[in-house]
Scaffold this motif. Structure first.
Motif, PDB file in Angstrom:
ATOM      1  N   LEU A   1       1.470   3.731   1.192  1.00 31.83           N
ATOM      2  CA  LEU A   1       1.707   4.818   0.258  1.00 31.83           C
ATOM      3  C   LEU A   1       3.016   5.031  -0.125  1.00 31.83           C
ATOM      4  O   LEU A   1       4.257   4.453  -2.011  1.00 31.83           O
ATOM      5  CB  LEU A   1       2.256   6.343   0.730  1.00 31.83           C
ATOM      6  N   ILE A   2       4.298   4.225  -0.163  1.00 28.85           N
ATOM      7  CA  ILE A   2       5.456   3.841   0.016  1.00 28.85           C
ATOM      8  C   ILE A   2       5.149   2.869  -1.539  1.00 28.85           C
ATOM      9  O   ILE A   2       5.696   2.871  -2.979  1.00 28.85           O
ATOM     10  CB  ILE A   2       6.541   2.523   0.312  1.00 28.85           C
ATOM     11  N   GLY A   3       4.226   1.409  -1.403  1.00 26.57           N
ATOM     12  CA  GLY A   3       3.974   0.852  -2.302  1.00 26.57           C
ATOM     13  C   GLY A   3       4.137   1.884  -3.396  1.00 26.57           C
ATOM     14  O   GLY A   3       4.205   1.109  -5.483  1.00 26.57           O
ATOM     15  N   ASP A   4       2.533   2.375  -3.338  1.00 30.45           N
ATOM     16  CA  ASP A   4       1.964   3.329  -4.442  1.00 30.45           C
ATOM     17  C   ASP A   4       2.956   3.834  -5.160  1.00 30.45           C
ATOM     18  O   ASP A   4       3.254   3.514  -6.115  1.00 30.45           O
ATOM     19  CB  ASP A   4       0.722   3.423  -4.042  1.00 30.45           C
ATOM     20  N   GLY A   5       3.745   4.635  -4.437  1.00 33.90           N
ATOM     21  CA  GLY A   5       4.864   5.629  -5.264  1.00 33.90           C
ATOM     22  C   GLY A   5       6.050   4.573  -5.770  1.00 33.90           C
ATOM     23  O   GLY A   5       5.744   5.174  -7.472  1.00 33.90           O
ATOM     24  N   LEU A   6       6.250   4.175  -5.253  1.00 36.89           N
ATOM     25  CA  LEU A   6       7.779   3.019  -5.798  1.00 36.89           C
ATOM     26  C   LEU A   6       6.974   2.629  -7.255  1.00 36.89           C
ATOM     27  O   LEU A   6       7.183   2.233  -8.267  1.00 36.89           O
ATOM     28  CB  LEU A   6       7.602   1.995  -5.389  1.00 36.89           C
TER      29      LEU A   6
ATOM     30  N   ARG B   1      15.947  10.502 -10.044  1.00 31.45           N
ATOM     31  CA  ARG B   1      15.518  10.838 -11.562  1.00 31.45           C
ATOM     32  C   ARG B   1      13.731  11.698 -11.170  1.00 31.45           C
ATOM     33  O   ARG B   1      12.999  12.566 -11.715  1.00 31.45           O
ATOM     34  CB  ARG B   1      15.454  10.295 -12.711  1.00 31.45           C
ATOM     35  N   ARG B   2      13.077  10.534 -10.338  1.00 34.02           N
ATOM     36  CA  ARG B   2      12.339  11.105 -10.595  1.00 34.02           C
ATOM     37  C   ARG B   2      11.433  11.193  -9.266  1.00 34.02           C
ATOM     38  O   ARG B   2      11.712  10.168  -8.121  1.00 34.02           O
ATOM     39  CB  ARG B   2      11.015  10.125 -10.701  1.00 34.02           C
ATOM     40  N   THR B   3      10.616  12.056  -8.343  1.00 37.12           N
ATOM     41  CA  THR B   3      10.688  11.858  -7.142  1.00 37.12           C
ATOM     42  C   THR B   3       8.943  12.273  -6.985  1.00 37.12           C
ATOM     43  O   THR B   3       8.913  12.557  -7.699  1.00 37.12           O
ATOM     44  CB  THR B   3      11.402  13.223  -6.285  1.00 37.12           C
ATOM     45  N   ASN B   4       8.646  10.995  -6.000  1.00 37.18           N
ATOM     46  CA  ASN B   4       7.036  11.517  -6.392  1.00 37.18           C
ATOM     47  C   ASN B   4       6.394  11.104  -5.039  1.00 37.18           C
ATOM     48  O   ASN B   4       7.372  11.063  -3.940  1.00 37.18           O
ATOM     49  CB  ASN B   4       6.165  10.306  -6.826  1.00 37.18           C
ATOM     50  N   ALA B   5       6.150  12.319  -4.338  1.00 37.15           N
ATOM     51  CA  ALA B   5       5.159  12.909  -3.059  1.00 37.15           C
ATOM     52  C   ALA B   5       4.485  11.869  -2.802  1.00 37.15           C
ATOM     53  O   ALA B   5       5.296  11.384  -1.753  1.00 37.15           O
ATOM     54  CB  ALA B   5       3.905  13.907  -3.972  1.00 37.15           C
ATOM     55  N   MET B   6       4.207  10.842  -2.689  1.00 38.62           N
ATOM     56  CA  MET B   6       3.261   9.473  -2.097  1.00 38.62           C
ATOM     57  C   MET B   6       4.702   9.095  -1.516  1.00 38.62           C
ATOM     58  O   MET B   6       4.246   8.518  -0.546  1.00 38.62           O
ATOM     59  CB  MET B   6       2.612   8.685  -3.087  1.00 38.62           C
ATOM     60  N   LEU B   7       5.489   8.490  -2.355  1.00 40.51           N
ATOM     61  CA  LEU B   7       6.927   7.916  -2.304  1.00 40.51           C
ATOM     62  C   LEU B   7       7.666   8.662  -0.561  1.00 40.51           C
ATOM     63  O   LEU B   7       7.775   8.044   0.106  1.00 40.51           O
ATOM     64  CB  LEU B   7       7.811   7.821  -3.177  1.00 40.51           C
ATOM     65  N   ILE B   8       7.597   9.660  -0.623  1.00 41.11           N
ATOM     66  CA  ILE B   8       8.779  10.826   0.008  1.00 41.11           C
ATOM     67  C   ILE B   8       7.327  11.116   1.108  1.00 41.11           C
ATOM     68  O   ILE B   8       8.520  10.738   2.412  1.00 41.11           O
ATOM     69  CB  ILE B   8       8.418  12.011  -0.230  1.00 41.11           C
ATOM     70  N   THR B   9       5.927  11.166   1.310  1.00 38.19           N
ATOM     71  CA  THR B   9       5.410  10.924   2.460  1.00 38.19           C
ATOM     72  C   THR B   9       5.113  10.138   2.904  1.00 38.19           C
ATOM     73  O   THR B   9       6.023   9.758   4.413  1.00 38.19           O
ATOM     74  CB  THR B   9       3.751  11.077   2.090  1.00 38.19           C
ATOM     75  N   GLY B  10       4.998   8.666   2.109  1.00 33.64           N
ATOM     76  CA  GLY B  10       5.365   7.385   3.193  1.00 33.64           C
ATOM     77  C   GLY B  10       6.558   6.782   4.063  1.00 33.64           C
ATOM     78  O   GLY B  10       6.843   6.588   4.543  1.00 33.64           O
ATOM     79  N   SER B  11       7.624   7.359   3.087  1.00 38.28           N
ATOM     80  CA  SER B  11       9.281   7.244   3.689  1.00 38.28           C
ATOM     81  C   SER B  11       9.395   8.342   5.020  1.00 38.28           C
ATOM     82  O   SER B  11       9.498   7.614   6.042  1.00 38.28           O
ATOM     83  CB  SER B  11      10.668   7.315   2.537  1.00 38.28           C
TER      84      SER B  11
END
Lengths: 284, 364, 345
Positions: free
Chosen positions: A265-270, A13-23
């Motif tokens: 980044l993953i942590g913040d994104g989550l 539902r919600r993608t977010n840039a930080m999460l994507i970059t980190g992953s």
């Protein structure tokens, strides 16, 4: 299945840039450390006394160290070591944290005991305590895992405990209970999946922290004993050659930064993704 | 603000200027809403939460606005105060108050109107009060904003005066208490006092003001509303889902369904002879003491409230309506038509429907 | 219908002198502990196939009573008998068996379904608990209960948030009837639903009662609804039952001043019959209770006796019980009777 479902649906539902970059960064790191040994003949321990402290070249992508060992090979295998330690510590933290958190969310007595022990662990600055522990039980991979686990598990316990206390009184849990469901299934199926989000956030930060602590301990000579190719060991060894062979310091340093950055980044994104305050979506 | 062209059926009523004023027989409107449109973006494109609403509230009248959750009644209230939560936006229409279009005002010019000329009372008295402030401070804060020339002593005097007016005893002592020290009923009285503190409120918007209260307290608060309204000759927009509350307090009633007004009438008219099948269904489905046999099946409205993102074409009540006609009701959105002076209904078939009758009384 | 006082058929539920107090104290042990007397000695019986309505305002103890009956809370004292067996001090196995006889429909259909489970998974649980196997048999039964509450069986594949409020409440009812209970506690089952949906759900409950012979303990503050669905009405005020009577008797002639006030205050959906607030003031704080009647601070009939002694429930006519010192004087006078019948236009 149960645990992944809400997680996945939110993901889509919600993608977010930080999460994507980190992953993406973390995946790259993992893939690189797995694929590189398959493509090149890499031996992190092979000593070539004729080629000491060589600058980066086509043969040695990142040069060689004072024993003539291939820095690139050591970085790749160092990734294995770092990630292995961090992963083991995080997994142990997750399992123990979830169990103890659940117990202390349910029983006042257990809460009092577990809570006080956690608090006493949290009193010390994390890294100092890690040094104390390692100094006491001696440097070894398993001991590093144990130290990281001991330092991080109180946070996970707290997170799980808070979720359990919040949801154990929720209507849907009461409803399931009144149907006659046993305590174990009640917790596993109805209560704990609600803690998935916050726990994942905690664990991704924990993972990053584990990499840092392992590197720091190795740097101080309290981590993995040489000649293990750990990133911390490599930085430690490179200290003497910072002027003559700066790539020896730079390569593992960059890797540590990269790994920690990707996990943060993953942590913040989550956290952004799961924070209800950021979800001001109107239900139409 | 861009005026979005209304759909054809709307245009007859929505844009013909003088015709709309006659709409509600309100000689001197305190507030006049014309062709209001509010939209929210969604995955399936913009969704109209309010779709072309024309409504006026006369000075000194209580207009009841009935509707179910998600029908847009709260959004209507919020758009009057320009408090639509983002990403929602007003995409068309006018809200005339005191000779100006509220939708055209910037925040600087809107602020003196909010709380001074137009006030709002919300459902949950606990969350509309700041738990960390004494209630006296919260009331005088409103005065500070709108009456900066008063001294603190004058403000305090006004505040305790007002608490007495809303029926709170020992008012001067109450001023020093915190919200959590008060019961739900007293809290809602404080909220009402805060709304009225400026003394110049022309329009009071009450959004489900008694829904969180017990029946015995609800009766007291409703009585307070009607008393204050009569004393101050305010216009009140009373938003609720409870037809009992409407019947007991409103002078005129507007019924909303899925973002549109489907019926407007004087209160006795509406309850005696509702025209719209939705209004009729609601009135019939209410269990009433002494009406109908106990434990018998209630006449229910079929289906469920439609999602605004997925409305049926034509009349939005189409698939729940017992009187629908495929060739007409599904084809075009019915216009709001005047059935008798002051009564309006949005239904293609209002002329053909049988007279409305409640089931006969059962005498014990 | 009005046989509730006579004991011929065995009651499905019998509650006797049930007490539950909550300690609401500060977090410091030296602070004085105040007790909330949520349920303070109530007794009632519920016969098979009938509906007992517990009526009262927030804080009167009706939801606590429900939780006690469902054994979600443990009573301080008193006895609850389900189908003749005591559930207050049961053995573990007996408890499981007994629990199956009573189920609950919750007030808020948005909060009472586990959000991350599909409807099918939620509805399989009662059958798992009952020991139904194998899986296809369970799925078959899930389809059956979904059909029984008027839903498309394919809804089992969906998550709660994909359903409307009315559909969710139907799922809640399906879960309750899945274990084939004999008693269902309905805690404000329609008050969180849209007005146009409420009558559907009420009709469904009435249908199920008729077809399955269910008994309902119906908790509500809506007296018009209670008048429609119940056989017996019990009015609670601050943890006590203050009046209990067959529904017809109660609505024709309520005798406790509080019951009368409740009836008079509930807004009638008829603008030609305006109601007025019947009582002033609010519920007494727990600390002020003292020895007297709990309603005395709001009661228009209160006399000095009411502050001195707490009235006991006493039978005034056949099966009509009232706890009021002045019950002899509370029969409706002529002008008050406007509240009884629906005036014609």
């Amino acid at each position: 299945m149960i645990i992944s479902m809400p997680f996945l649906s939110i993901w889509f539902r919600r993608t977010n840039a930080m999460l994507i970059t980190g992953s993406f960064m973390l995946l790259l790191l993992l893939a690189g450390s797995i694929i590189a040994p398959l493509l090149f003949a890499l031996d992190p321990l092979a000593i070539d006394a004729t080629r000491k402290l060589e600058a980066p070249s086509a043969t040695y992508l990142l040069g060689t160290d004072e024993f003539g060992r291939d820095t690139f090979a050591r970085i790749v295998y160092g990734a294995h070591v770092s990630l292995r330690v961090a992963f083991a510590a995080t997994a142990l933290t997750a399992v123990v944290g979830i169990i103890l958190g659940t117990v202390s969310g349910q029983s006042r007595l257990a809460d009092a005991i577990i809570g006080r022990i956690s608090d006493s662990l949290l009193v010390f600055p994390g890294f100092v305590l890690a040094i104390m522990i390692l100094a006491a039980i001696g440097p070894a991979e398993i001991n590093v895992v144990l130290a990281v686990f001991l330092l991080y598990v109180p946070r996970v316990i707290r997170t799980v405990r808070a979720s359990v206390i919040e949801f154990i009184t929720a209507d849907f849990v009461q409803a399931a209970r009144s149907v006659g469901i046993g305590n174990f299934r009640l917790l596993a199926v109805h209560v704990l999946p609600n803690a998935t989000g916050p726990v994942m956030v905690q664990l991704s930060f924990g993972f990053a922290w584990a990499i840092l602590v392992e590197a720091g301990l190795s740097f101080l000579g309290l981590g993995l004993p040489p000649p293990s190719p750990s990133w911390g060991n490599m930085i430690s060894d490179a200290r003497e050659f910072i002027r003559t062979a700066p790539w020896l310091m730079f390569a593992p340093g960059a890797m540590i930064s990269l790994a920690v950055l990707s996990l943060n980044l993953i942590g913040d994104g989550l956290r952004d993704m799961l924070d209800p305050r950021l979800q001001n979506k109107i239900n139409l | 603000m861009k005026h979005v062209a209304p759909i054809p059926a709307e245009s007859q009523t929505g844009t013909s200027g003088s015709g709309t004023t006659a709409f509600h027989g309100a000689a001197e409107p305190a507030l006049e809403i014309r062709g209001l449109q509010v939209r929210f973006p969604s995955d399936q494109g913009p969704v109209s939460v309010i779709d072309g609403i024309d409504l006026s509230i006369a000075k000194g009248e209580i207009l009841g606005l009935v509707g179910e959750s998600g029908c847009g009644k709260t959004m209507l209230a919020r758009s009057i105060l320009r408090l639509i939560p983002p990403p929602g936006r007003v995409t068309g229409g006018k809200i005339m108050f005191d000779g100006v279009d509220l939708l055209g005002l910037n925040h600087e010019r809107m602020r003196p109107i909010r709380g001074d000329k137009i006030a709002i009372v919300l459902q949950e008295p606990m969350t509309s009060l700041n738990p960390a402030l004494r209630i006296g401070d919260q009331i005088t804060e409103v005065l500070k904003a709108h009456r900066p020339l008063l001294s603190q002593a004058e403000r305090n005097a006004l505040a305790s005066d007002l608490l007495e007016q809303v029926g709170i005893q020992m008012a001067s002592q109450r001023l020093t208490q915190y919200p959590h020290e008060l019961s739900g009923g007293i809290r809602q009285r404080v909220v009402i006092a805060m709304a009225l503190v400026c003394g110049d409120v022309r329009l009071l918007i009450a959004d489900e003001p008694t829904t969180a209260l017990d029946v015995t307290i609800q009766a007291q608060i409703l009585e307070l509303f009607t008393r204050l309204q009569a004393e101050r000759r305010m216009a009140v927009l009373l938003i609720t889902h409870d037809l009992g509350v409407i019947a007991q307090t409103a002078h005129r009633v507007a019924v909303m369904y899925a973002g549109r007004i489907v019926e407007i009438a004087e209160v006795n008219q509406l309850f005696d002879s509702p025209r719209h099948p939705y209004t009729r269904g609601l009135l019939l489905s209410l269990p009433r003491r002494g009406v109908g046999l106990p434990k018998s099946q209630l006449p229910a409205i079929a289906g469920s409230v439609p999602k605004l993102s997925n409305l049926p074409s034509g009349c939005s009540f189409y698939d729940r309506c017992p009187h629908h006609l495929e060739d007409r009701c599904q084809v075009s959105v019915p216009a709001l038509e005047e059935t008798r002076p002051g009564s309006w209904v949005r239904c293609h078939r209002w002329r053909e429907l049988p007279a409305f009758e409640l089931p006969a009384d059962v005498k014990p | 219908m009005n046989s509730f006082a006579t004991a011929d058929p065995e009651p499905i539920l019998e509650v006797k002198d049930l007490v539950k107090h909550f300690a609401s104290s500060g977090s410091w042990s030296w602070q004085q502990r105040r007790k909330t007397r949520a349920v303070d000695g109530i007794s009632f019986k519920l016969l098979p196939g009938s509906t007992l309505a517990l009526v009262g305002e927030s804080g009167c103890g009706k939801s606590t009573t429900a939780k006690l009956i469902l054994q979600l809370l443990e009573p301080d004292s008193g006895d609850i008998r389900l189908c003749g067996e005591s559930v207050t001090k049961p053995k573990k196995n007996a408890l499981r068996r007994l629990r199956r006889n009573v189920q609950m429909v919750f007030q808020d259909p948005y909060a009472s379904l586990t959000p991350h489970l599909k409807i099918g998974a939620i509805l399989r649980e009662p059958f798992l608990v009952k020991g139904v196997r194998p899986r296809y048999e369970i799925n078959e039964r899930v389809r059956f209960v979904l059909t029984a509450v008027g839903l498309d069986p394919n809804i089992a594949q969906r998550f709660p948030h994909e359903l409307s409020g009315g559909q969710r409440q139907r799922v809640g009812i399906a879960r309750a009837i899945a274990g084939e209970p004999r008693l269902i506690v309905c805690d404000e089952p329609v008050s969180a639903l849209d007005v146009s949906i409420r009558s559907q759900i009420i009709n469904l409950l009435l249908d199920l009662q008729k077809s399955c012979g269910l008994s309902f303990l119906f908790i509500s503050h809506d007296l018009d609804l209670v008048a429609h669905v119940s056989d017996v009405v019990a009015v609670m005020y601050l943890g006590k039952i203050v009046e209990q009577a067959p529904a017809a008797t109660f609505f024709a002639q309520p005798r406790h001043p509080y019951s009368q006030a409740l009836l008079a205050s509930s807004p009638i959906p008829d603008p030609r019959r305006r109601t007025k607030p019947a009582i002033r003031g609010e519920i007494m704080a727990g600390t002020e209770l003292g020895a007297g009647c709990r309603f005395r601070n709001r009661c228009p009939l209160a006399v000095s006796l009411c502050a001195a002694a707490e009235p006991e429930l006493q039978t005034i006519t056949e099966s009509h019980e009232v706890a009021c010192h002045r019950a002899d004087e509370t029969a409706y006078t002529h002008e008050a009777s406007q509240f009884q019948t629906h005036a014609n236009k």
